[in-house]
Write a protein that holds these residues in place. Structure first.
Motif, mmCIF file in Angstrom:
data_model
loop_
_atom_site.group_PDB
_atom_site.id
_atom_site.type_symbol
_atom_site.label_atom_id
_atom_site.label_comp_id
_atom_site.label_asym_id
_atom_site.label_seq_id
_atom_site.Cartn_x
_atom_site.Cartn_y
_atom_site.Cartn_z
ATOM 1 N N ILE A 49 46.355 33.317 17.934
ATOM 2 C CA ILE A 49 45.128 33.205 18.690
ATOM 3 C C ILE A 49 45.109 31.849 19.395
ATOM 4 O O ILE A 49 45.455 30.829 18.790
ATOM 5 N N ILE A 50 44.823 31.830 20.696
ATOM 6 C CA ILE A 50 44.790 30.595 21.477
ATOM 7 C C ILE A 50 43.542 29.810 21.090
ATOM 8 O O ILE A 50 42.414 30.336 21.127
ATOM 9 N N SER A 51 43.725 28.542 20.713
ATOM 10 C CA SER A 51 42.600 27.736 20.236
ATOM 11 C C SER A 51 42.199 26.607 21.180
ATOM 12 O O SER A 51 41.028 26.232 21.223
ATOM 13 N N ALA A 52 43.135 26.035 21.952
ATOM 14 C CA ALA A 52 42.776 24.902 22.810
ATOM 15 C C ALA A 52 43.870 24.642 23.846
ATOM 16 O O ALA A 52 45.020 25.100 23.702
ATOM 17 N N TYR A 53 43.487 23.853 24.892
ATOM 18 C CA TYR A 53 44.415 23.420 25.945
ATOM 19 C C TYR A 53 44.323 21.911 26.110
ATOM 20 O O TYR A 53 43.239 21.332 25.986
ATOM 21 N N ASP A 54 45.470 21.292 26.386
ATOM 22 C CA ASP A 54 45.506 19.889 26.796
ATOM 23 C C ASP A 54 46.066 19.875 28.212
ATOM 24 O O ASP A 54 47.290 19.901 28.408
ATOM 25 N N LEU A 55 45.180 19.862 29.209
ATOM 26 C CA LEU A 55 45.607 19.974 30.602
ATOM 27 C C LEU A 55 46.403 18.767 31.058
ATOM 28 O O LEU A 55 47.278 18.886 31.922
ATOM 29 N N GLU A 56 46.123 17.610 30.511
ATOM 30 C CA GLU A 56 46.837 16.398 30.923
ATOM 31 C C GLU A 56 48.290 16.434 30.468
ATOM 32 O O GLU A 56 49.199 16.126 31.227
ATOM 33 N N GLY A 102 48.423 27.954 35.479
ATOM 34 C CA GLY A 102 47.670 29.197 35.431
ATOM 35 C C GLY A 102 47.613 29.846 34.065
ATOM 36 O O GLY A 102 47.064 30.942 33.924
ATOM 37 N N ALA A 103 48.169 29.171 33.055
ATOM 38 C CA ALA A 103 48.184 29.760 31.716
ATOM 39 C C ALA A 103 46.776 29.904 31.150
ATOM 40 O O ALA A 103 46.501 30.840 30.384
ATOM 41 N N ASP A 104 45.854 28.985 31.517
ATOM 42 C CA ASP A 104 44.498 29.065 30.998
ATOM 43 C C ASP A 104 43.764 30.295 31.523
ATOM 44 O O ASP A 104 42.778 30.756 30.909
ATOM 45 N N LEU A 105 44.232 30.853 32.647
ATOM 46 C CA LEU A 105 43.648 32.083 33.169
ATOM 47 C C LEU A 105 44.308 33.309 32.546
ATOM 48 O O LEU A 105 43.646 34.321 32.279
ATOM 49 N N ARG A 106 45.614 33.224 32.302
ATOM 50 C CA ARG A 106 46.328 34.352 31.694
ATOM 51 C C ARG A 106 46.043 34.466 30.202
ATOM 52 O O ARG A 106 46.020 35.559 29.644
ATOM 53 N N HIS A 107 45.859 33.291 29.570
ATOM 54 C CA HIS A 107 45.648 33.265 28.121
ATOM 55 C C HIS A 107 44.414 32.402 27.811
ATOM 56 O O HIS A 107 44.552 31.260 27.357
ATOM 57 N N PRO A 108 43.233 32.899 28.030
ATOM 58 C CA PRO A 108 42.021 32.106 27.777
ATOM 59 C C PRO A 108 41.839 31.797 26.291
ATOM 60 O O PRO A 108 42.383 32.491 25.419
ATOM 61 N N VAL A 109 41.098 30.724 26.016
ATOM 62 C CA VAL A 109 40.834 30.323 24.637
ATOM 63 C C VAL A 109 40.135 31.463 23.901
ATOM 64 O O VAL A 109 39.178 32.076 24.395
ATOM 65 N N GLY A 110 40.627 31.756 22.712
ATOM 66 C CA GLY A 110 40.052 32.809 21.883
ATOM 67 C C GLY A 110 40.787 34.129 21.955
ATOM 68 O O GLY A 110 40.545 35.016 21.117
ATOM 69 N N CYS A 111 41.704 34.284 22.911
ATOM 70 C CA CYS A 111 42.432 35.552 23.016
ATOM 71 C C CYS A 111 43.579 35.610 22.016
ATOM 72 O O CYS A 111 44.074 34.577 21.558
ATOM 73 N N GLN A 112 43.971 36.823 21.654
ATOM 74 C CA GLN A 112 45.098 37.030 20.751
ATOM 75 C C GLN A 112 46.324 37.468 21.556
ATOM 76 O O GLN A 112 46.208 38.268 22.479
ATOM 77 N N ARG A 113 47.469 36.924 21.194
ATOM 78 C CA ARG A 113 48.700 37.202 21.931
ATOM 79 C C ARG A 113 49.871 37.433 20.970
ATOM 80 O O ARG A 113 49.896 36.923 19.844
ATOM 81 N N PHE A 114 50.828 38.203 21.471
ATOM 82 C CA PHE A 114 52.101 38.422 20.776
ATOM 83 C C PHE A 114 53.043 37.277 21.162
ATOM 84 O O PHE A 114 53.076 36.834 22.311
ATOM 85 N N ALA A 115 53.847 36.758 20.207
ATOM 86 C CA ALA A 115 54.751 35.645 20.488
ATOM 87 C C ALA A 115 55.942 35.695 19.535
ATOM 88 O O ALA A 115 55.968 36.479 18.577
ATOM 89 N N THR A 116 56.921 34.824 19.807
ATOM 90 C CA THR A 116 58.143 34.725 18.997
ATOM 91 C C THR A 116 58.317 33.289 18.531
ATOM 92 O O THR A 116 58.196 32.349 19.330
ATOM 93 N N ILE A 117 58.596 33.082 17.267
ATOM 94 C CA ILE A 117 58.831 31.729 16.751
ATOM 95 C C ILE A 117 60.198 31.247 17.219
ATOM 96 O O ILE A 117 61.223 31.894 16.979
ATOM 97 N N THR A 118 60.218 30.110 17.896
ATOM 98 C CA THR A 118 61.475 29.558 18.421
ATOM 99 C C THR A 118 61.834 28.208 17.829
ATOM 100 O O THR A 118 62.933 27.700 18.061
ATOM 101 N N GLY A 119 60.929 27.600 17.074
ATOM 102 C CA GLY A 119 61.248 26.305 16.490
ATOM 103 C C GLY A 119 60.160 25.806 15.558
ATOM 104 O O GLY A 119 59.014 26.256 15.615
ATOM 105 N N PHE A 168 47.609 25.101 22.338
ATOM 106 C CA PHE A 168 47.563 25.092 20.879
ATOM 107 C C PHE A 168 47.000 26.422 20.401
ATOM 108 O O PHE A 168 46.141 27.028 21.038
ATOM 109 N N GLY A 169 47.512 26.878 19.249
ATOM 110 C CA GLY A 169 47.055 28.142 18.691
ATOM 111 C C GLY A 169 47.226 28.181 17.185
ATOM 112 O O GLY A 169 47.628 27.186 16.558
#
Length: 422
Positions: free
Chosen positions: A403-410, A348-365, A415-416
């Motif tokens: 910014i979310i740029s793409a999804y690999d559903l498989e 369900g991430a593609d619905l919560r975070h659609p391509v092109g949206c901007q999100r807050f995140a934390t660098i973990t690695g 990717f962002g």
């Protein structure tokens, strides 16, 4: 010369205690069952395990028989405590720091810092008496004067020794003990060994490293040293009532747990939810135990999100949910997953975070030029930098905007691109 593996022998075969390493005064023989009517004559109950397990529920033979049957003085000779070592930071995912190791012959001289034990006296200088005879020679009436908690503690130890029932306790510490071990040719030498200590209440229960793992899954010594705080199962194999301590075997308890699991088909069902207990934690791997199987798990079997140091999330003694993935009865090999016991945040991430949206995140690695960033819902996004930024400007734990740029559903990957530093 190599130490012979601690293989069990039937209870009917009485084993002779090695001679104490201090002058032994002549002692009267303990009363037999016929001479002492007050001594309990009940035959120990058989453990609920298979025939091959029942043959293992006595003291190990050969070298370990001598090592585990030493006097109190021998078992209380301790070396200086060593600091718990850190794991190798250059370890790769392909190397299992908790994996079994080959048992190579050990002929090294004992550590000079450890106090050497006195020479063992000749066999004819001490009475021939088995551990079981010594146990039934204990005056159990003296326990009546103990505190109720102490009485309950000794009763549990006696019961485990009689019936080979499994006890559970928490490792309070790991000590390096020096002990005398006899070779097959009758000669002896001093050897050091890591021994875990468990205190149900006041009694010290010692578990040697050689009795810690299921055959042939012996692990490096540093694993035992990092198990302080872990909850383990064990079976009492020697009781020294006068010395106030007992010796136990975790190996025998694992054998019983495995037998129980192997004969319960419903426990082996794939995707069945259960629990496991953490034994030791490294930077990139965690050693857990589940139904008598010690399993080393990598980070990708523990968490969906990227984790730089697993010690920040897992600790010895922790109980976590897991999923039974596969059980190979022929190899007696169990595969589990802690990660799959929880819902995948990618769903369900593609619905919560659609391509092109901007999100807050934390660098973990960081890896191979890419940056792992955790979104607030636990979803991991693999990011690249915008042209105006370079890697040296960002550190682990930094808050960023992407910014979310793409999804690999498989492959279930997101990717962002990092567009700002917050």
């Amino acid at each position: 010369m190599a130490r012979k593996k601690a293989d069990p022998i039937p209870e009917e075969v009485e084993q002779t205690l090695p001679e104490l390493e201090i002058p032994v005064e002549e002692q009267p023989q303990p009363p037999t069952e016929s001479e002492d009517p007050g001594t309990m004559e009940t035959t120990p109950m058989e453990a609920p395990v298979a025939e091959d397990v029942a043959q293992e529920d006595t003291l190990p033979t050969s070298d370990m028989v001598d090592a585990l049957s030493l006097s109190v003085a021998a078992w209380t000779v301790e070396g200086d405590s060593q600091p718990i070592p850190e794991y190798d930071e250059h370890d790769t995912d392909d190397e299992d720091e908790f994996g079994p190791v080959d048992k190579s012959p050990t002929t090294e001289a004992p550590d000079e810092n450890l106090e050497a034990l006195p020479n063992l006296p000749a066999p004819e200088d001490a009475p021939a008496i088995s551990d079981r005879q010594a146990f039934y020679g204990i005056d159990f009436k003296k326990d009546r004067s103990l505190h109720p908690l102490e009485q309950a503690e000794w009763q549990s130890i006696y019961a485990s020794y009689r019936s080979r029932s499994v006890m559970t306790g928490t490792i309070a510490g790991v000590d390096e003990l020096a002990m005398a071990v006899r070779r097959e040719d009758g000669s002896s030498y001093t050897e050091t060994m890591y021994c875990a200590s468990v205190f149900p209440y006041r009694v010290r229960i010692i578990i040697p490293a050689s009795e810690m793992w299921h055959d042939p899954e012996e692990r490096p010594g540093f694993v035992v040293r990092n198990m302080v705080g872990a909850t383990i199962d064990f079976v009492i194999i020697k009781v020294d009532r006068e010395g106030g301590f007992a010796i136990a075997s975790r190996r025998m308890a694992l054998r019983s747990r495995r037998y129980f699991f192997a004969h319960r088909d419903y426990l082996q069902e794939e995707n069945r939810r259960t629990t496991c207990t953490v034994l030791a934690t490294g930077n990139r791997r965690v050693l857990v135990t589940c139904f008598g199987h010690d399993v080393s798990l990598r980070a990708d079997a523990l968490r969906y999100r990227h984790t730089m140091d697993l010690k920040d999330e897992f600790y010895a003694g922790q109980t976590v949910d897991c999923i039974i993935k596969k059980y190979d009865a022929e190899r007696d090999f169990l595969t589990i997953s802690v990660k799959e016991a929880n819902p995948n945040p990618f769903d369900g991430a593609d619905l919560r975070h659609p391509v092109g949206c901007q999100r807050f995140a934390t660098i973990t690695g960081k890896y191979g030029g890419g940056v792992f960033c955790d979104l607030p819902d636990g979803t991991v996004c693999l990011c690249a930098y915008s042209f105006q930024y370079e890697d040296s400007e960002f550190r682990l734990g930094d808050k960023i905007g992407l910014i979310i740029s793409a999804y690999d559903l498989e492959k279930k990957q997101i990717f962002g691109k990092i567009i700002r530093k917050l």
